[in-house]
Write a protein that holds these residues in place. Structure first.
Motif, PDB file in Angstrom:
ATOM      1  N   ARG A 264       0.832  -1.194   0.000  1.00  0.00           N
ATOM      2  CA  ARG A 264       0.000   0.000   0.000  1.00  0.00           C
ATOM      3  C   ARG A 264       0.871   1.250   0.000  1.00  0.00           C
ATOM      4  O   ARG A 264       1.806   1.360   0.786  1.00  0.00           O
ATOM      5  CB  ARG A 264      -0.914   0.021   1.223  1.00  0.00           C
ATOM      6  CG  ARG A 264      -1.929  -1.114   1.246  1.00  0.00           C
ATOM      7  CD  ARG A 264      -2.873  -0.955   2.414  1.00  0.00           C
ATOM      8  NE  ARG A 264      -3.645   0.280   2.295  1.00  0.00           N
ATOM      9  CZ  ARG A 264      -4.565   0.648   3.193  1.00  0.00           C
ATOM     10  NH1 ARG A 264      -4.801  -0.109   4.239  1.00  0.00           N
ATOM     11  NH2 ARG A 264      -5.229   1.765   3.039  1.00  0.00           N
ATOM     12  N   ASP A 265       0.561   2.179  -0.906  1.00  0.00           N
ATOM     13  CA  ASP A 265       1.261   3.451  -0.904  1.00  0.00           C
ATOM     14  C   ASP A 265       0.730   4.314   0.241  1.00  0.00           C
ATOM     15  O   ASP A 265      -0.411   4.168   0.663  1.00  0.00           O
ATOM     16  CB  ASP A 265       1.048   4.188  -2.226  1.00  0.00           C
ATOM     17  CG  ASP A 265       1.777   3.533  -3.380  1.00  0.00           C
ATOM     18  OD1 ASP A 265       1.424   3.840  -4.527  1.00  0.00           O
ATOM     19  OD2 ASP A 265       2.685   2.712  -3.129  1.00  0.00           O
ATOM     20  N   ILE A 266       1.580   5.182   0.741  1.00  0.00           N
ATOM     21  CA  ILE A 266       1.147   6.132   1.760  1.00  0.00           C
ATOM     22  C   ILE A 266       1.672   7.498   1.361  1.00  0.00           C
ATOM     23  O   ILE A 266       2.876   7.723   1.309  1.00  0.00           O
ATOM     24  CB  ILE A 266       1.616   5.714   3.171  1.00  0.00           C
ATOM     25  CG1 ILE A 266       1.036   6.654   4.231  1.00  0.00           C
ATOM     26  CG2 ILE A 266       3.117   5.600   3.282  1.00  0.00           C
ATOM     27  CD1 ILE A 266      -0.401   6.378   4.571  1.00  0.00           C
ATOM     28  N   ASP A 267       0.780   8.403   1.007  1.00  0.00           N
ATOM     29  CA  ASP A 267       1.168   9.724   0.512  1.00  0.00           C
ATOM     30  C   ASP A 267       0.953  10.738   1.622  1.00  0.00           C
ATOM     31  O   ASP A 267      -0.172  11.097   1.933  1.00  0.00           O
ATOM     32  CB  ASP A 267       0.344  10.082  -0.726  1.00  0.00           C
ATOM     33  CG  ASP A 267       0.726  11.454  -1.289  1.00  0.00           C
ATOM     34  OD1 ASP A 267       0.015  11.913  -2.194  1.00  0.00           O
ATOM     35  OD2 ASP A 267       1.693  12.048  -0.818  1.00  0.00           O
ATOM     36  N   LEU A 268       2.029  11.177   2.235  1.00  0.00           N
ATOM     37  CA  LEU A 268       1.969  12.204   3.257  1.00  0.00           C
ATOM     38  C   LEU A 268       2.666  13.462   2.758  1.00  0.00           C
ATOM     39  O   LEU A 268       3.495  13.401   1.852  1.00  0.00           O
ATOM     40  CB  LEU A 268       2.636  11.715   4.552  1.00  0.00           C
ATOM     41  CG  LEU A 268       2.075  10.432   5.165  1.00  0.00           C
ATOM     42  CD1 LEU A 268       2.834  10.072   6.432  1.00  0.00           C
ATOM     43  CD2 LEU A 268       0.588  10.563   5.456  1.00  0.00           C
ATOM     44  N   ASP A 269       2.325  14.576   3.347  1.00  0.00           N
ATOM     45  CA  ASP A 269       2.874  15.864   2.930  1.00  0.00           C
ATOM     46  C   ASP A 269       3.576  16.534   4.107  1.00  0.00           C
ATOM     47  O   ASP A 269       2.955  16.815   5.131  1.00  0.00           O
ATOM     48  CB  ASP A 269       1.757  16.781   2.410  1.00  0.00           C
ATOM     49  CG  ASP A 269       1.002  16.171   1.241  1.00  0.00           C
ATOM     50  OD1 ASP A 269      -0.235  16.230   1.247  1.00  0.00           O
ATOM     51  OD2 ASP A 269       1.659  15.640   0.341  1.00  0.00           O
ATOM     52  N   ALA A 270       4.873  16.781   3.965  1.00  0.00           N
ATOM     53  CA  ALA A 270       5.647  17.448   5.001  1.00  0.00           C
ATOM     54  C   ALA A 270       5.608  18.958   4.772  1.00  0.00           C
ATOM     55  O   ALA A 270       5.646  19.431   3.631  1.00  0.00           O
ATOM     56  CB  ALA A 270       7.091  16.953   4.993  1.00  0.00           C
ATOM     57  N   SER A 271       5.547  19.714   5.860  1.00  0.00           N
ATOM     58  CA  SER A 271       5.465  21.172   5.775  1.00  0.00           C
ATOM     59  C   SER A 271       6.215  21.785   6.941  1.00  0.00           C
ATOM     60  O   SER A 271       6.548  21.103   7.917  1.00  0.00           O
ATOM     61  CB  SER A 271       3.999  21.637   5.818  1.00  0.00           C
ATOM     62  OG  SER A 271       3.196  20.957   4.890  1.00  0.00           O
ATOM     63  N   VAL A 272       6.480  23.081   6.845  1.00  0.00           N
ATOM     64  CA  VAL A 272       7.024  23.832   7.986  1.00  0.00           C
ATOM     65  C   VAL A 272       6.264  25.145   8.076  1.00  0.00           C
ATOM     66  O   VAL A 272       5.975  25.778   7.066  1.00  0.00           O
ATOM     67  CB  VAL A 272       8.543  24.068   7.857  1.00  0.00           C
ATOM     68  CG1 VAL A 272       8.888  24.872   6.625  1.00  0.00           C
ATOM     69  CG2 VAL A 272       9.079  24.764   9.106  1.00  0.00           C
ATOM     70  N   ILE A 273       5.903  25.522   9.311  1.00  0.00           N
ATOM     71  CA  ILE A 273       5.138  26.739   9.560  1.00  0.00           C
ATOM     72  C   ILE A 273       6.025  27.704  10.344  1.00  0.00           C
ATOM     73  O   ILE A 273       6.619  27.320  11.354  1.00  0.00           O
ATOM     74  CB  ILE A 273       3.857  26.438  10.354  1.00  0.00           C
ATOM     75  CG1 ILE A 273       3.081  25.269   9.706  1.00  0.00           C
ATOM     76  CG2 ILE A 273       2.962  27.668  10.423  1.00  0.00           C
ATOM     77  CD1 ILE A 273       1.940  24.740  10.558  1.00  0.00           C
ATOM     78  N   ALA A 274       6.124  28.929   9.868  1.00  0.00           N
ATOM     79  CA  ALA A 274       6.980  29.941  10.504  1.00  0.00           C
ATOM     80  C   ALA A 274       6.137  30.902  11.333  1.00  0.00           C
ATOM     81  O   ALA A 274       5.065  31.343  10.896  1.00  0.00           O
ATOM     82  CB  ALA A 274       7.760  30.712   9.441  1.00  0.00           C
ATOM     83  N   TYR A 275       6.649  31.226  12.538  1.00  0.00           N
ATOM     84  CA  TYR A 275       5.931  32.101  13.457  1.00  0.00           C
ATOM     85  C   TYR A 275       6.820  33.257  13.921  1.00  0.00           C
ATOM     86  O   TYR A 275       8.047  33.141  13.958  1.00  0.00           O
ATOM     87  CB  TYR A 275       5.464  31.321  14.687  1.00  0.00           C
ATOM     88  CG  TYR A 275       4.439  30.265  14.384  1.00  0.00           C
ATOM     89  CD1 TYR A 275       4.828  28.957  14.105  1.00  0.00           C
ATOM     90  CD2 TYR A 275       3.092  30.570  14.361  1.00  0.00           C
ATOM     91  CE1 TYR A 275       3.894  27.984  13.810  1.00  0.00           C
ATOM     92  CE2 TYR A 275       2.143  29.602  14.075  1.00  0.00           C
ATOM     93  CZ  TYR A 275       2.545  28.319  13.793  1.00  0.00           C
ATOM     94  OH  TYR A 275       1.612  27.355  13.501  1.00  0.00           O
ATOM     95  N   GLY A 276       6.155  34.339  14.323  1.00  0.00           N
ATOM     96  CA  GLY A 276       6.827  35.485  14.906  1.00  0.00           C
ATOM     97  C   GLY A 276       6.828  35.410  16.423  1.00  0.00           C
ATOM     98  O   GLY A 276       6.349  34.436  17.020  1.00  0.00           O
ATOM     99  N   PRO A 277       7.312  36.466  17.093  1.00  0.00           N
ATOM    100  CA  PRO A 277       7.496  36.434  18.547  1.00  0.00           C
ATOM    101  C   PRO A 277       6.202  36.354  19.336  1.00  0.00           C
ATOM    102  O   PRO A 277       6.220  35.950  20.495  1.00  0.00           O
ATOM    103  CB  PRO A 277       8.247  37.741  18.833  1.00  0.00           C
ATOM    104  CG  PRO A 277       7.972  38.614  17.659  1.00  0.00           C
ATOM    105  CD  PRO A 277       7.843  37.695  16.493  1.00  0.00           C
ATOM    106  N   GLN A 278       5.084  36.732  18.765  1.00  0.00           N
ATOM    107  CA  GLN A 278       3.794  36.629  19.446  1.00  0.00           C
ATOM    108  C   GLN A 278       3.011  35.412  18.966  1.00  0.00           C
ATOM    109  O   GLN A 278       1.795  35.374  19.048  1.00  0.00           O
ATOM    110  CB  GLN A 278       2.975  37.910  19.216  1.00  0.00           C
ATOM    111  CG  GLN A 278       3.682  39.186  19.645  1.00  0.00           C
ATOM    112  CD  GLN A 278       4.099  39.150  21.102  1.00  0.00           C
ATOM    113  OE1 GLN A 278       3.341  38.705  21.959  1.00  0.00           O
ATOM    114  NE2 GLN A 278       5.308  39.625  21.383  1.00  0.00           N
ATOM    115  N   ARG A 279       3.741  34.427  18.479  1.00  0.00           N
ATOM    116  CA  ARG A 279       3.137  33.208  17.917  1.00  0.00           C
ATOM    117  C   ARG A 279       2.252  33.536  16.717  1.00  0.00           C
ATOM    118  O   ARG A 279       1.322  32.792  16.391  1.00  0.00           O
ATOM    119  CB  ARG A 279       2.326  32.459  18.976  1.00  0.00           C
ATOM    120  CG  ARG A 279       3.127  32.081  20.205  1.00  0.00           C
ATOM    121  CD  ARG A 279       2.315  31.212  21.134  1.00  0.00           C
ATOM    122  NE  ARG A 279       3.041  30.955  22.368  1.00  0.00           N
ATOM    123  CZ  ARG A 279       2.705  30.042  23.254  1.00  0.00           C
ATOM    124  NH1 ARG A 279       1.654  29.287  23.034  1.00  0.00           N
ATOM    125  NH2 ARG A 279       3.399  29.859  24.350  1.00  0.00           N
TER     126      ARG A 279
END
Length: 412
Positions: A264-279
């Motif tokens: 079985r294939d498993i297709d996942l998506d990796a990401s990165v979320i950037a935040y500032g000092p006040q979240r």
């Protein structure tokens, strides 16, 4: 056909394939009278290949991808199916490429019409043709509308949430501050002269790992990189300092996984979320937006199966080039198709020195929950300018990076 021209369809089932000198990703969106999808389920593509009356077929690189529309099975309220195409290679435009859409009778493969959009240049995605209902008659229209911001631009226009433009930087809801999270904007890091390398590609075998340092368990607090590679367990933290100096060079966050069930294939998506000092959410880097923060963060592109040794997706971060306002990065993995993490085996993330290929930090996900998203790790900038990496392993009910923004902010 020429742009804007249309023809009535004399076949109930039609197939549209789009061919070009390079491999294209072809997809379709089911639209209501207001020109929007009803939900993300109306976006038909390689990771979600079937919907009501519409199906996707991969050509596997040997033949063009195709969309088949069974007009008798299209649900009431859907008045248009748009067929889109974008080059498979990240960032490639249609300059010098002449894609041709061929509309066929799906039952006997006979050609109904062909269309080649003219005068293409910087476009990275196209609405090629549309199959639409007018006065009780199904027709096909040549469109050829280009987008310079790729499939994300098309999806945003039609209401799909998976490939959205980044949200405005608004403060996230207040939450108890983690001990290592900054309380105010840090001083700008020392200037660095970056040299961009080629991001690691999916399926590339990982280089042999150096002898691992003891895990952080039982050390009584944070450790640094002086003793070699660090194996983290959930909620443990390592300071990205080596020889007394903060690591401010280019690093790669490699993320990998395997299907839990053979075949079985498993297709996942990796990401990165950037935040500032006040979240506050600054930007998100994912398969639909491969470069953010003026190129300081780059994504290797989407892996569709999870098969093969090595990292499935890689996110390259130049720590020295990150704007001073960026104080936190959260690395996430999602399953847009709805597969749960109980169907995933051997998920991990690892931080790599981009210059030497040395693995610095590794976190193996040892638990699984029947959810569609997981926060794998976070990088937090300290007042001193150094970065700390914390293993997370927190599961979230979200199929897209958009749904990870709020819980990731609360986890900083």
């Amino acid at each position: 056909m020429t742009p804007g021209s249309n023809l009535p369809l004399n076949s109930v089932r039609v197939t549209v394939d789009v061919a070009a000198p390079v491999r294209l990703d072809v997809s379709a969106l089911l639209l209501t009278a207001d020109g929007k999808v009803r939900s993300d389920a109306d976006f038909i593509f390689y990771n979600q290949p079937s919907g009501p009356g519409v199906g996707y077929r991969s050509g596997g690189g040997a033949t063009p991808d195709a969309i088949t529309v069974d007009t008798s099975a299209v649900p009431a309220g859907i008045e248009k199916i748009v067929v889109t195409a974008s080059p498979d290679a990240a960032g490639q435009t249609f300059q010098g490429i002449e894609p041709t859409a061929t509309v066929r009778n799906a039952d006997d493969n006979s050609v109904i019409a062909t269309f080649t959009p003219p005068q293409l240049g910087t476009e990275t995605a196209l609405v090629v043709v549309e199959v639409y209902l007018r006065g009780g008659v199904w027709k096909v229209r040549a469109v050829g509308q280009g987008y310079a911001n790729g499939l994300a631009g098309i999806a945003t226009d039609f209401g799909v949430s998976v490939d959205e433009e980044p949200a405005a930087a608004t403060p996230a809801p207040a939450a108890p501050q983690a001990p290592q999270a900054p309380q105010a904007p840090p001083a700008a890091p020392p200037a660095a002269t970056p040299t961009w390398g080629t991001p690691a590609t999916a399926g590339t075998p990982a280089p042999p790992a150096p002898p691992a340092a003891p895990t952080a368990a039982g050390t009584g607090g944070k450790i640094n990189l002086d003793k070699g590679r660090v194996n983290l367990q959930k909620n443990q933290t390592v300071s990205l300092v080596k020889g007394g100096r903060p690591l401010l060079s280019q690093v790669k966050m490699g993320l990998g996984w395997e299907p839990a069930f053979r075949g079985r294939d498993i297709d996942l998506d990796a990401s990165v979320i950037a935040y500032g000092p006040q979240r506050n959410h600054l930007d998100s880097c994912y398969f639909g937006r491969l470069s953010i923060l003026s190129g300081a963060v780059k994504h290797s592109g989407d892996n569709l199966t999870g098969e093969g040794a090595g990292d499935d997706e890689v996110i390259v971060v130049d720590l020295g080039r990150l704007p001073a306002e960026v104080t936190g990065l959260v690395f996430t993995v999602n399953s847009f198709s709805g597969q749960k993490f109980t169907e995933v085996a051997k998920a991990y993330c690892r931080l790599i020195d981009a210059a030497s290929g040395e693995e610095l930090v590794r976190f193996d996900l040892t638990t699984a929950e029947p959810q569609t998203g997981v926060m794998m790790a976070k990088l937090i900038r300290q007042f001193s300018g150094e970065w700390e990496m914390t293993a997370m392993g927190e599961f979230v009910k979200s199929r897209t990076v958009r749904g990870m923004v709020k819980p990731a902010a609360q986890a900083l």
